[in-house]
Scaffold this motif. Structure first.
Motif, PDB file in Angstrom:
ATOM      1  N   ALA A 264     -27.963 -15.600 -35.455  1.00  0.00           N
ATOM      2  CA  ALA A 264     -27.373 -15.180 -36.568  1.00  0.00           C
ATOM      3  C   ALA A 264     -25.744 -16.065 -36.869  1.00  0.00           C
ATOM      4  CB  ALA A 264     -26.743 -13.687 -36.756  1.00  0.00           C
ATOM      5  N   ILE A 265     -25.295 -16.294 -35.830  1.00  0.00           N
ATOM      6  CA  ILE A 265     -24.092 -17.364 -35.875  1.00  0.00           C
ATOM      7  C   ILE A 265     -24.412 -18.638 -36.293  1.00  0.00           C
ATOM      8  CG2 ILE A 265     -22.176 -18.297 -34.703  1.00  0.00           C
ATOM      9  CD1 ILE A 265     -22.112 -15.631 -32.837  1.00  0.00           C
ATOM     10  N   ALA A 266     -25.461 -18.881 -35.682  1.00  0.00           N
ATOM     11  CA  ALA A 266     -25.997 -20.313 -36.100  1.00  0.00           C
ATOM     12  C   ALA A 266     -26.346 -20.658 -37.566  1.00  0.00           C
ATOM     13  CB  ALA A 266     -27.165 -20.607 -34.862  1.00  0.00           C
ATOM     14  N   ILE A 267     -27.039 -19.393 -38.069  1.00  0.00           N
ATOM     15  CA  ILE A 267     -27.301 -19.453 -39.350  1.00  0.00           C
ATOM     16  C   ILE A 267     -26.111 -19.454 -40.430  1.00  0.00           C
ATOM     17  CG2 ILE A 267     -28.236 -17.858 -41.381  1.00  0.00           C
ATOM     18  CD1 ILE A 267     -30.291 -17.078 -39.140  1.00  0.00           C
ATOM     19  N   VAL A 268     -24.983 -18.904 -40.036  1.00  0.00           N
ATOM     20  CA  VAL A 268     -23.827 -18.853 -40.608  1.00  0.00           C
ATOM     21  C   VAL A 268     -23.183 -20.499 -40.449  1.00  0.00           C
ATOM     22  CG1 VAL A 268     -21.284 -18.391 -40.703  1.00  0.00           C
ATOM     23  CG2 VAL A 268     -23.158 -16.487 -40.408  1.00  0.00           C
ATOM     24  N   ILE A 269     -23.162 -21.069 -39.241  1.00  0.00           N
ATOM     25  CA  ILE A 269     -22.776 -22.443 -39.264  1.00  0.00           C
ATOM     26  C   ILE A 269     -23.544 -23.188 -39.988  1.00  0.00           C
ATOM     27  CG2 ILE A 269     -22.376 -24.182 -37.431  1.00  0.00           C
ATOM     28  CD1 ILE A 269     -21.603 -21.919 -35.441  1.00  0.00           C
ATOM     29  N   VAL A 270     -24.907 -23.289 -39.780  1.00  0.00           N
ATOM     30  CA  VAL A 270     -25.793 -23.956 -40.861  1.00  0.00           C
ATOM     31  C   VAL A 270     -25.553 -23.811 -42.152  1.00  0.00           C
ATOM     32  CG1 VAL A 270     -28.166 -24.637 -41.270  1.00  0.00           C
ATOM     33  CG2 VAL A 270     -27.446 -24.420 -39.102  1.00  0.00           C
ATOM     34  N   GLY A 271     -25.623 -22.587 -42.685  1.00  0.00           N
ATOM     35  CA  GLY A 271     -25.199 -22.374 -44.092  1.00  0.00           C
ATOM     36  C   GLY A 271     -23.744 -22.907 -44.664  1.00  0.00           C
ATOM     37  N   ALA A 272     -22.830 -23.151 -43.722  1.00  0.00           N
ATOM     38  CA  ALA A 272     -21.720 -24.088 -43.978  1.00  0.00           C
ATOM     39  C   ALA A 272     -21.791 -25.377 -44.088  1.00  0.00           C
ATOM     40  CB  ALA A 272     -20.622 -23.328 -43.030  1.00  0.00           C
ATOM     41  N   ILE A 273     -22.269 -25.861 -43.168  1.00  0.00           N
ATOM     42  CA  ILE A 273     -22.825 -27.341 -43.356  1.00  0.00           C
ATOM     43  C   ILE A 273     -23.648 -27.786 -44.418  1.00  0.00           C
ATOM     44  CG2 ILE A 273     -23.744 -29.071 -41.838  1.00  0.00           C
ATOM     45  CD1 ILE A 273     -23.105 -27.820 -39.468  1.00  0.00           C
ATOM     46  N   LEU A 274     -24.453 -26.663 -44.604  1.00  0.00           N
ATOM     47  CA  LEU A 274     -25.185 -27.272 -45.977  1.00  0.00           C
ATOM     48  C   LEU A 274     -24.629 -26.896 -47.090  1.00  0.00           C
ATOM     49  CD1 LEU A 274     -28.562 -25.158 -45.197  1.00  0.00           C
ATOM     50  CD2 LEU A 274     -28.288 -27.753 -45.141  1.00  0.00           C
ATOM     51  N   ALA A 275     -23.640 -26.079 -47.226  1.00  0.00           N
ATOM     52  CA  ALA A 275     -22.763 -25.794 -48.342  1.00  0.00           C
ATOM     53  C   ALA A 275     -21.801 -27.171 -48.684  1.00  0.00           C
ATOM     54  CB  ALA A 275     -21.814 -24.840 -48.072  1.00  0.00           C
TER      55      ALA A 275
END
Length: 430
Positions: free
Chosen positions: A97-108
């Motif tokens: 779940a933390i990885a998804i948040v980090i990837v979401g921020a990078i994609l953003a």
């Protein structure tokens, strides 16, 4: 009276399923016809208003950033990053779940396209999370919320449109949004860690047989391309080398160049990104025209002056005004999209903001944080639609709605932090 009729008719048309641009345009025509002081002659000003908007150089960044996002989404660059970072954090409780948040921020920070981010993360990560025992509520909430980070973290389409509507430097808006964006990301991660600590069964660690050094190498390798793009796009803006529009053009070209390095470029990829960009851009500018007609009738009827007088005479405290407007925008987010809110509500509020002497940069950031929640709030939260459409029967609508509540509360907490600690907005601007 005309202003009230405008909003009532627009709301009714939206509820019966009329497309947003036509709903606002039709309500403007109806209100103009019933107002004896207006009539259809009022729309003689509309071409000049629309032409003035079309001459806004900043808005050219919108289709360019959208194009860049679709190229990255379809070229597998973002997909590789999600898979490798998921493996990197998997062994930690709640790590996926933390990885998804980090990837979401990078994609953003590299795309800003909410729909593409949510759909991609749903297709790749949701089955893995459910397979390893993650709670459907937590999995759905994390993916939906992480996908909306592109609404605040630059280069954000919301910030570009807000800058154009409020006549604020988009570069300053980008700088001002970074700290609030990082606060939201940090609070998401803290929430996941707390939940994983208190209820290990809903966010278990994922074991892997791969050597951790190999996983780390793959993760770092997958981050190279996005970080190069982020550094070029945002770095050129922050360093003053390029305007947001110029950096968007660099980013669009850069995303294509990266596909050659990753050997994923083909004409089908280019065609897909181009067609989808045209579709979304056309939708945005059709809404803009309808919203311009709506605002024209609203202001020419004198309703704008009445609203300004009400706030300045009846509400003398600027924080009371901010509280009312934030609640209003939050409620509107349940029913209409951020584009309509920006084009319709902000021009009405802008004279009042100036009357109270509120810094428009700070106020714009408050609006941007608030608008991010509109992608999560049912019944019309677009992030929820994207996730449910991509997930199918893997997750129930009830679990999805319950799962996003903590993340909506986190966004509200972030909004309150920025309201009461406004210095956070100016750290990077100054």
């Amino acid at each position: 009276m005309t202003g009230i009729v405008l909003f009532i008719v627009a709301f009714i048309l939206l509820m019966v399923g009329i497309p947003v641009a036509f709903a606002f345009g039709a309500s403007a025509i109806f209100a103009a016809l019933i107002d004896p002081n207006l009539g259809l002659d009022v729309f003689g000003l509309l071409p000049y208003r629309v032409y003035g908007i079309m001459q806004n150089f900043t808005l050219m960044a919108v289709p360019l950033f959208i194009f860049m996002g679709f190229i990255l989404e379809k070229s597998k660059i973002a997909e590789n990053m999600l898979e490798s970072i998921g493996e990197l954090f998997g062994p930690v409780r709640g790590g996926l779940a933390i990885a998804i948040v980090i990837v979401g921020a990078i994609l953003a920070a590299s795309t800003g396209i909410v729909g593409a981010s949510v759909v991609m993360m749903t297709i790749i990560s949701l089955p893995i999370m459910l397979k390893h025992g993650y709670s459907p509520r937590l999995a759905g909430g994390v993916i939906a919320a992480s996908g909306t980070l592109g609404q605040l973290i630059p280069p954000s389409i919301v910030l570009i449109i807000l800058g154009a509507v409020m006549n604020i430097s988009v570069g300053d808006l980008f700088k001002a949004a970074i700290i609030p964006g990082l606060i939201i990301v940090g609070l998401y991660i803290v929430y996941i860690l707390i939940v994983a600590f208190l209820k290990p069964e809903i966010a278990p660690a994922i074991k892997t047989d791969k050597p951790y050094s190999k996983i780390l190498f793959q993760a770092l390798k997958s981050l190279v391309a996005p970080f190069i793009l982020i550094a070029v796009v945002l770095g050129s803006i922050f360093a003053g080398f390029a305007t947001p529009t110029e950096s968007a053009a660099i980013g669009a070209l850069g995303s294509i160049i990266l596909t050659f390095f990753y050997r994923t470029f083909n004409m089908e990829l280019l065609r897909y990104a181009t067609v989808e960009t045209v579709k979304i851009t056309a939708m945005i500018f059709m809404i803009l025209i309808g919203a311009t007609a709506f605002s024209l009738v609203f202001n020419e009827s004198g309703a704008g002056d009445i609203v300004t007088t009400f706030f300045t005479d009846s509400i003398s405290n600027q924080y009371a005004f901010i509280a009312i407007t934030m609640v209003l925008i939050f409620i509107l987010g349940f029913f209409i999209d951020f584009i309509e809110i920006t084009f319709i509500v902000i021009p009405i509020l802008l004279p009042i903001v100036q009357e109270f002497g509120i810094d428009p940069l700070w106020f714009a950031l408050l609006i941007a944080i608030n608008l991010q929640t509109s992608f999560l709030t049912p019944p019309f939260g677009f992030s929820l639609f994207y996730l449910k459409g991509a997930a199918g029967d893997k997750i129930q609508t009830k679990d999805l709605y319950l799962g996003i509540i903590p993340f909506i509360l986190i966004q509200i907490i972030t909004l309150l932090i920025v309201i009461f600690v406004p210095k956070l907005v100016y750290i990077l601007v100054n």
